[in-house]
Design a protein around this motif. Structure first.
Motif, PDB file in Angstrom:
ATOM      1  N   ALA A   1       1.861  15.688  -2.529  1.00  0.00           N
ATOM      2  CA  ALA A   1       2.520  15.723  -1.221  1.00  0.00           C
ATOM      3  C   ALA A   1       1.700  14.942  -0.192  1.00  0.00           C
ATOM      4  O   ALA A   1       2.273  14.233   0.652  1.00  0.00           O
ATOM      5  N   PHE A   2       0.379  15.049  -0.256  1.00  0.00           N
ATOM      6  CA  PHE A   2      -0.460  14.269   0.660  1.00  0.00           C
ATOM      7  C   PHE A   2      -0.251  12.770   0.443  1.00  0.00           C
ATOM      8  O   PHE A   2      -0.172  12.000   1.406  1.00  0.00           O
TER       9      PHE A   2
ATOM     10  N   SER B   1      -3.324   8.276  10.806  1.00  0.00           N
ATOM     11  CA  SER B   1      -2.713   9.458  10.203  1.00  0.00           C
ATOM     12  C   SER B   1      -2.633   9.299   8.680  1.00  0.00           C
ATOM     13  O   SER B   1      -2.966  10.220   7.929  1.00  0.00           O
ATOM     14  N   ALA B   2      -2.212   8.132   8.231  1.00  0.00           N
ATOM     15  CA  ALA B   2      -2.137   7.875   6.782  1.00  0.00           C
ATOM     16  C   ALA B   2      -3.516   7.979   6.138  1.00  0.00           C
ATOM     17  O   ALA B   2      -3.656   8.521   5.037  1.00  0.00           O
ATOM     18  N   ALA B   3      -4.543   7.476   6.833  1.00  0.00           N
ATOM     19  CA  ALA B   3      -5.910   7.556   6.298  1.00  0.00           C
ATOM     20  C   ALA B   3      -6.363   9.009   6.179  1.00  0.00           C
ATOM     21  O   ALA B   3      -6.943   9.414   5.162  1.00  0.00           O
ATOM     22  N   THR B   4      -6.081   9.790   7.204  1.00  0.00           N
ATOM     23  CA  THR B   4      -6.468  11.203   7.178  1.00  0.00           C
ATOM     24  C   THR B   4      -5.729  11.957   6.082  1.00  0.00           C
ATOM     25  O   THR B   4      -6.337  12.684   5.287  1.00  0.00           O
ATOM     26  N   ILE B   5      -4.434  11.781   6.046  1.00  0.00           N
ATOM     27  CA  ILE B   5      -3.615  12.506   5.066  1.00  0.00           C
ATOM     28  C   ILE B   5      -3.995  12.108   3.640  1.00  0.00           C
ATOM     29  O   ILE B   5      -4.143  12.975   2.768  1.00  0.00           O
ATOM     30  N   SER B   6      -4.162  10.822   3.400  1.00  0.00           N
ATOM     31  CA  SER B   6      -4.481  10.383   2.030  1.00  0.00           C
ATOM     32  C   SER B   6      -5.847  10.896   1.578  1.00  0.00           C
ATOM     33  O   SER B   6      -6.060  11.123   0.390  1.00  0.00           O
ATOM     34  N   SER B   7      -6.754  11.115   2.529  1.00  0.00           N
ATOM     35  CA  SER B   7      -8.090  11.602   2.154  1.00  0.00           C
ATOM     36  C   SER B   7      -8.065  13.031   1.625  1.00  0.00           C
ATOM     37  O   SER B   7      -9.011  13.466   0.976  1.00  0.00           O
TER      38      SER B   7
ATOM     39  N   MET C   1       0.816  -1.180   0.000  1.00  0.00           N
ATOM     40  CA  MET C   1       0.000   0.000   0.000  1.00  0.00           C
ATOM     41  C   MET C   1       0.870   1.258   0.000  1.00  0.00           C
ATOM     42  O   MET C   1       0.606   2.191  -0.721  1.00  0.00           O
ATOM     43  N   LYS C   2       1.916   1.247   0.849  1.00  0.00           N
ATOM     44  CA  LYS C   2       2.787   2.426   0.899  1.00  0.00           C
ATOM     45  C   LYS C   2       3.459   2.670  -0.443  1.00  0.00           C
ATOM     46  O   LYS C   2       3.616   3.819  -0.861  1.00  0.00           O
ATOM     47  N   ASP C   3       3.812   1.586  -1.145  1.00  0.00           N
ATOM     48  CA  ASP C   3       4.443   1.729  -2.456  1.00  0.00           C
ATOM     49  C   ASP C   3       3.464   2.272  -3.493  1.00  0.00           C
ATOM     50  O   ASP C   3       3.847   3.076  -4.349  1.00  0.00           O
ATOM     51  N   LYS C   4       2.204   1.868  -3.404  1.00  0.00           N
ATOM     52  CA  LYS C   4       1.192   2.383  -4.333  1.00  0.00           C
ATOM     53  C   LYS C   4       1.038   3.890  -4.176  1.00  0.00           C
ATOM     54  O   LYS C   4       0.965   4.617  -5.158  1.00  0.00           O
ATOM     55  N   LEU C   5       0.975   4.341  -2.930  1.00  0.00           N
ATOM     56  CA  LEU C   5       0.853   5.783  -2.677  1.00  0.00           C
ATOM     57  C   LEU C   5       2.084   6.529  -3.172  1.00  0.00           C
ATOM     58  O   LEU C   5       1.975   7.570  -3.824  1.00  0.00           O
ATOM     59  N   HIS C   6       3.249   5.993  -2.844  1.00  0.00           N
ATOM     60  CA  HIS C   6       4.499   6.646  -3.265  1.00  0.00           C
ATOM     61  C   HIS C   6       4.606   6.683  -4.792  1.00  0.00           C
ATOM     62  O   HIS C   6       4.951   7.724  -5.362  1.00  0.00           O
TER      63      HIS C   6
ATOM     64  N   TYR D   1      -8.350  17.257 -18.720  1.00  0.00           N
ATOM     65  CA  TYR D   1      -9.337  17.217 -17.655  1.00  0.00           C
ATOM     66  C   TYR D   1      -9.604  15.774 -17.246  1.00  0.00           C
ATOM     67  O   TYR D   1      -9.664  15.455 -16.062  1.00  0.00           O
ATOM     68  N   ALA D   2      -9.731  14.886 -18.218  1.00  0.00           N
ATOM     69  CA  ALA D   2     -10.009  13.469 -17.938  1.00  0.00           C
ATOM     70  C   ALA D   2      -8.869  12.835 -17.137  1.00  0.00           C
ATOM     71  O   ALA D   2      -9.119  12.096 -16.177  1.00  0.00           O
ATOM     72  N   ALA D   3      -7.638  13.110 -17.505  1.00  0.00           N
ATOM     73  CA  ALA D   3      -6.493  12.538 -16.786  1.00  0.00           C
ATOM     74  C   ALA D   3      -6.433  13.061 -15.352  1.00  0.00           C
ATOM     75  O   ALA D   3      -6.162  12.298 -14.415  1.00  0.00           O
ATOM     76  N   LEU D   4      -6.724  14.340 -15.179  1.00  0.00           N
ATOM     77  CA  LEU D   4      -6.688  14.921 -13.839  1.00  0.00           C
ATOM     78  C   LEU D   4      -7.822  14.372 -12.964  1.00  0.00           C
ATOM     79  O   LEU D   4      -7.636  14.120 -11.767  1.00  0.00           O
ATOM     80  N   LEU D   5      -8.984  14.156 -13.560  1.00  0.00           N
ATOM     81  CA  LEU D   5     -10.079  13.527 -12.807  1.00  0.00           C
ATOM     82  C   LEU D   5      -9.735  12.080 -12.468  1.00  0.00           C
ATOM     83  O   LEU D   5     -10.120  11.584 -11.405  1.00  0.00           O
ATOM     84  N   GLN D   6      -8.993  11.418 -13.354  1.00  0.00           N
ATOM     85  CA  GLN D   6      -8.563  10.047 -13.060  1.00  0.00           C
ATOM     86  C   GLN D   6      -7.615  10.030 -11.875  1.00  0.00           C
ATOM     87  O   GLN D   6      -7.665   9.128 -11.041  1.00  0.00           O
ATOM     88  N   HIS D   7      -6.754  11.053 -11.780  1.00  0.00           N
ATOM     89  CA  HIS D   7      -5.880  11.167 -10.602  1.00  0.00           C
ATOM     90  C   HIS D   7      -6.738  11.252  -9.349  1.00  0.00           C
ATOM     91  O   HIS D   7      -6.445  10.587  -8.341  1.00  0.00           O
ATOM     92  N   ALA D   8      -7.791  12.069  -9.389  1.00  0.00           N
ATOM     93  CA  ALA D   8      -8.676  12.223  -8.233  1.00  0.00           C
ATOM     94  C   ALA D   8      -9.379  10.906  -7.906  1.00  0.00           C
ATOM     95  O   ALA D   8      -9.466  10.513  -6.734  1.00  0.00           O
ATOM     96  N   THR D   9      -9.853  10.225  -8.926  1.00  0.00           N
ATOM     97  CA  THR D   9     -10.544   8.942  -8.726  1.00  0.00           C
ATOM     98  C   THR D   9      -9.597   7.914  -8.118  1.00  0.00           C
ATOM     99  O   THR D   9      -9.949   7.226  -7.145  1.00  0.00           O
ATOM    100  N   ASP D  10      -8.407   7.810  -8.669  1.00  0.00           N
ATOM    101  CA  ASP D  10      -7.432   6.846  -8.163  1.00  0.00           C
ATOM    102  C   ASP D  10      -6.973   7.204  -6.741  1.00  0.00           C
ATOM    103  O   ASP D  10      -6.776   6.310  -5.910  1.00  0.00           O
ATOM    104  N   ALA D  11      -6.820   8.497  -6.471  1.00  0.00           N
ATOM    105  CA  ALA D  11      -6.441   8.927  -5.119  1.00  0.00           C
ATOM    106  C   ALA D  11      -7.547   8.577  -4.127  1.00  0.00           C
ATOM    107  O   ALA D  11      -7.260   8.149  -2.997  1.00  0.00           O
ATOM    108  N   GLN D  12      -8.787   8.719  -4.548  1.00  0.00           N
ATOM    109  CA  GLN D  12      -9.921   8.367  -3.678  1.00  0.00           C
ATOM    110  C   GLN D  12      -9.887   6.862  -3.373  1.00  0.00           C
ATOM    111  O   GLN D  12     -10.115   6.447  -2.244  1.00  0.00           O
ATOM    112  N   ASP D  13      -9.602   6.060  -4.407  1.00  0.00           N
ATOM    113  CA  ASP D  13      -9.517   4.600  -4.212  1.00  0.00           C
ATOM    114  C   ASP D  13      -8.385   4.234  -3.252  1.00  0.00           C
ATOM    115  O   ASP D  13      -8.551   3.382  -2.368  1.00  0.00           O
ATOM    116  N   LEU D  14      -7.237   4.876  -3.422  1.00  0.00           N
ATOM    117  CA  LEU D  14      -6.106   4.615  -2.528  1.00  0.00           C
ATOM    118  C   LEU D  14      -6.451   5.005  -1.090  1.00  0.00           C
ATOM    119  O   LEU D  14      -6.148   4.265  -0.145  1.00  0.00           O
TER     120      LEU D  14
END
Length: 166
Positions: free
Chosen positions: A118-119, A71-77, A1-6, A27-40
């Motif tokens: 950074a988050f 802390s990781a859960a809060t920061i990643s959110s 999990m830590k490697d996926k985030l990194h 726009y689509a790629a940036l929304l995908q970043h948001a979607t993937d970050a939400q999943d992580l």
């Protein structure tokens, strides 16, 4: 999990190879970043939740690990909203004629995207610290196990020859 985030923090870039914001960011790629970050973030939250339900969270080490997981859960959110803000600004960018507004949106995109990354990095570091704490604890346990292990119940004291019989 830590490697996926990194890896996500390293891989999801806004700037081009020259360090500039593209004229028309995807726009689509940036929304995908948001979607993937939400999943992580959801995965990190599940990890923290699963650990909190385990009996291990009651030990001193377990409480430390749980604190780092929380802390990781809060920061990643916090990453997904910043990626979403980046996408929103990217969508507004082509409709902006005023150079000052365009400059502001471009800077806002860079700041939001960098903040989101950074988050993800900080969440990865919290997970790394949790894993290290747990690994150190388990290493100590493995070291101590042979020293404290008994091979079956203790033997009764030897009987004395010629002792009293009832």
């Amino acid at each position: 999990m830590k490697d996926k985030l990194h890896d996500a923090a390293q891989r999801w870039e806004l700037l081009d190879e020259n360090g500039h914001v593209p004229v028309a960011p995807s726009y689509a790629a940036l929304l995908q970043h948001a979607t993937d970050a939400q999943d992580l973030s959801r995965d990190v939250l599940r990890l923290a939740s699963d650990f909190a339900r385990s009996p291990h969270h009651t030990t001193r080490t377990g409480r430390t690990v749980l604190k780092q997981l929380a802390s990781a859960a809060t920061i990643s959110s916090h990453a997904a909203p910043h990626f979403t803000e980046t996408a929103e600004n990217a969508l507004a960018l082509p409709r902006t004629a005023d150079p000052t507004d365009r400059h502001y949106l471009t800077n806002r995109m860079v700041i939001d995207h960098a903040s989101a990354r950074a988050f993800l990095r900080r969440a990865s570091e919290s997970l790394r610290d949790a894993a290290k704490e747990l690994d150190d604890h388990l290493g100590v346990q493995r070291f101590l196990a042979p020293l404290t292990r008994r091979e079956g119940p203790p033997e009764p004291p030897p009987s004395r020859p010629g002792g009293l019989h009832r």
